[in-house]
Enzyme design. Structure first.
Site, PDB file in Angstrom:
ATOM      1  CE1 TYR A 140      35.422  34.531  46.007  1.00 59.87           C
ATOM      2  CE2 TYR A 140      33.723  36.222  46.072  1.00 59.87           C
ATOM      3  CZ  TYR A 140      34.222  35.151  46.205  1.00 59.87           C
ATOM      4  OH  TYR A 140      33.077  33.781  46.236  1.00 59.87           O
ATOM      5  CE  LYS A 144      32.628  34.120  41.803  1.00 54.44           C
ATOM      6  NZ  LYS A 144      32.911  33.083  42.081  1.00 54.44           N
TER       7      LYS A 144
END
Length: 246
Positions: A140, A144
């Site tokens: 994650y 990002k």
């Protein structure tokens, strides 16, 4: 709201900007849509998503839903032409698999941003995450971080990267991990409200206030505490704007 901030809102409104929101059916996207409807900041707001939904009654005529197939987003390049400001609220979870997550949170975002830049978007707002790092070990935060870096080299006139902590608020599609996390974060939120969480309404207001506030640099990284600070006095602006105009 301070007089200088009211002036910023009024000056921004006079110019007649337009905007788009990617992922307007999600938690942040919905909150942002509602706050923009109250603020009356843009002459036109295009809500870009994979499906059409029933909008709240207080969403004005300046909002237009546009359904796209993100797998073929290049076919919708004309949608992004001559839109000044973009808000990217796209995002999913890894529960549907790694490939699906990367496709939405990485590929869709980057391809949409490229079209927006080509179409004339000057200010692009991206919702990243706390601890985003392109070299991170967790998928994650790594994804990002990679998107952040890709957006930087597109050279928007202004790129605002928001790195919120846990975003607190109601979600129509219940996610067990978020529910559990919210429960355990309550004590921390109570003792240290700006540390690792932020209410979704506050986040949306901060994005709006940041949009009308001139930036010191073309690329700004806004951490969770920064977002709290930006949102500070925006709560009064919707009523104060009318009073100031009278």
């Amino acid at each position: 709201m301070a007089g200088e901030e009211i002036s910023s809102f009024k000056e921004f409104q006079k110019i007649g900007h337009s905007a788009f929101i990617l992922g307007y059916t999600g938690k942040v996207g919905k909150a942002l849509t509602k706050e923009l409807a109250k603020a009356k900041l843009f002459k036109k707001v295009f809500l870009i998503g994979r499906r059409q939904v029933q909008l709240d009654g207080d969403i004005g005529e300046e909002f237009e839903q546009i359904v796209v197939d993100f797998e073929k987003i290049e076919d919708y390049a004309d949608i992004f032409k001559d839109i000044d400001v973009g808000f990217c609220c796209l995002g999913t979870t890894t529960k549907n698999g790694t490939e699906s997550f990367v496709r939405v949170d990485h590929d869709y975002v980057i391809k949409s941003a490229e079209l927006a830049k080509s179409g004339g978007c000057k200010h692009f707002n991206f919702i990243s995450t706390k601890w985003a790092d392109r070299n991170g070990t967790l998928l994650y935060i790594k994804t990002k971080g990679q998107v952040e870096e890709a957006l930087k080299v597109m050279h928007f006139n202004r790129l605002s990267v928001f790195r919120p902590g846990g975003i607190l608020g109601h979600r129509d599609d219940s996610r067990l991990t978020e529910t559990v996390a919210t429960f355990f974060l309550k004590p921390v939120t109570f003792l240290f409200p700006t540390a690792i969480t932020i209410p979704v309404e506050m986040f949306a207001k901060a994005m709006i206030k940041n949009t009308v506030t001139p930036a010191d640099h073309p690329v700004e990284i806004l951490e969770n505490k920064d977002i709290h600070a930006i949102s500070g006095s925006l709560t009064m602006c919707h009523t104060d704007q009318k009073q100031a105009a009278d």
